[in-house]
Design an enzyme around this catalytic site. Structure first.
Site, mmCIF file in Angstrom:
data_model
loop_
_atom_site.group_PDB
_atom_site.id
_atom_site.type_symbol
_atom_site.label_atom_id
_atom_site.label_comp_id
_atom_site.label_asym_id
_atom_site.label_seq_id
_atom_site.Cartn_x
_atom_site.Cartn_y
_atom_site.Cartn_z
ATOM 1 N N GLU A 288 0.823 -1.209 0.000
ATOM 2 C CA GLU A 288 0.000 0.000 0.000
ATOM 3 C C GLU A 288 0.857 1.259 0.000
ATOM 4 O OE1 GLU A 288 -4.141 1.794 1.643
ATOM 5 O OE2 GLU A 288 -3.538 -0.218 2.238
ATOM 6 N N GLY B 229 -6.727 4.968 -0.695
ATOM 7 C CA GLY B 229 -6.909 3.562 -1.007
ATOM 8 C C GLY B 229 -8.360 3.145 -0.876
ATOM 9 N N HIS C 10 -0.007 -14.309 -0.378
ATOM 10 C CA HIS C 10 1.304 -14.613 0.194
ATOM 11 C C HIS C 10 1.739 -15.962 -0.361
ATOM 12 C CE1 HIS C 10 0.573 -11.175 2.676
ATOM 13 N NE2 HIS C 10 -0.578 -11.708 3.044
ATOM 14 N N ARG D 43 5.287 -17.138 -0.627
ATOM 15 C CA ARG D 43 6.525 -17.717 -0.096
ATOM 16 C C ARG D 43 6.905 -16.939 1.159
ATOM 17 N NH1 ARG D 43 10.793 -20.510 -2.214
ATOM 18 N NH2 ARG D 43 9.928 -20.397 -4.309
ATOM 19 N N HIS E 162 -3.985 0.239 -14.288
ATOM 20 C CA HIS E 162 -4.971 1.168 -14.842
ATOM 21 C C HIS E 162 -4.727 2.546 -14.235
ATOM 22 C CE1 HIS E 162 -8.737 2.843 -16.254
ATOM 23 N NE2 HIS E 162 -8.986 3.251 -15.021
ATOM 24 N N LEU E 163 -4.641 3.560 -15.070
ATOM 25 C CA LEU E 163 -4.478 4.943 -14.613
ATOM 26 C C LEU E 163 -5.614 5.777 -15.181
ATOM 27 C CD1 LEU E 163 -0.614 5.421 -15.059
ATOM 28 C CD2 LEU E 163 -1.898 4.961 -12.952
ATOM 29 N N GLY E 164 -6.712 5.808 -14.454
ATOM 30 C CA GLY E 164 -7.867 6.569 -14.896
ATOM 31 C C GLY E 164 -7.970 7.906 -14.192
ATOM 32 N N HIS F 220 -9.949 6.719 -10.778
ATOM 33 C CA HIS F 220 -9.328 5.667 -9.969
ATOM 34 C C HIS F 220 -8.131 5.066 -10.694
ATOM 35 C CE1 HIS F 220 -11.876 3.120 -12.516
ATOM 36 N NE2 HIS F 220 -11.096 2.116 -12.192
#
Length: 142
Positions: A64, A83, A90, A92, A107-109, A112
């Site tokens: 994050e 967020g 997870h 390993r 995605h780059l809107g 969002h």
């Protein structure tokens, strides 16, 4: 061509992380490429669970952190990101050294973004794959 809309350096990213959870867990930004951002996190008493393995929650914090900073760098002016959803698989265990997170956009809107974050151990083996969805926030008028 770089995806970033804001000017940034590794020094500035790491300075911005002082005094919050990012600093507390020892996360350091290590690479800012044209379409990805990277950071490392130690596997130590701050980030492990009682059995000595990297805590899944610490992996999510690294994911994050990367996605949120990348999202912010893809906004302009007074915009910011928050967020909406984060998930992690997870794959390993890691129990020493440090892990490295690599974040790339899916995605780059305008309203969002979706970020893919992969976390690798010191032998470059995939430990965790995560996805973060952010909302792009606009300043309120009036």
């Amino acid at each position: 061509m770089a995806i970033w809309k804001r000017e940034a350096t590794l020094e500035l990213l790491n300075q911005r992380s002082v005094g919050c959870m990012v600093e507390h867990l020892g996360i350091r930004f290590t690479a800012l490429n044209d379409d990805s951002i990277e950071a490392v996190m130690p596997v130590d008493q701050r980030t492990t669970q009682p059995f000595g393995l990297l805590h899944g929650g610490a992996s999510v914090v690294l994911a994050e952190t990367l996605g949120s900073m990348a999202g912010y760098l893809c906004t302009a002016g007074e915009q910011w990101v928050v967020g909406l959803e984060v998930n992690a698989n997870h794959l390993r265990a890691a129990n020493h050294g440090e892990v490295r997170g690599v974040c790339r956009p899916l995605h780059l809107g305008g309203s969002h973004q979706v970020w893919q974050i992969e976390i690798f151990d010191q032998k470059n083996r995939l430990c965790c794959t995560s996805r973060l969805t952010t909302a792009v926030m606009q300043p309120r008028v009036g």
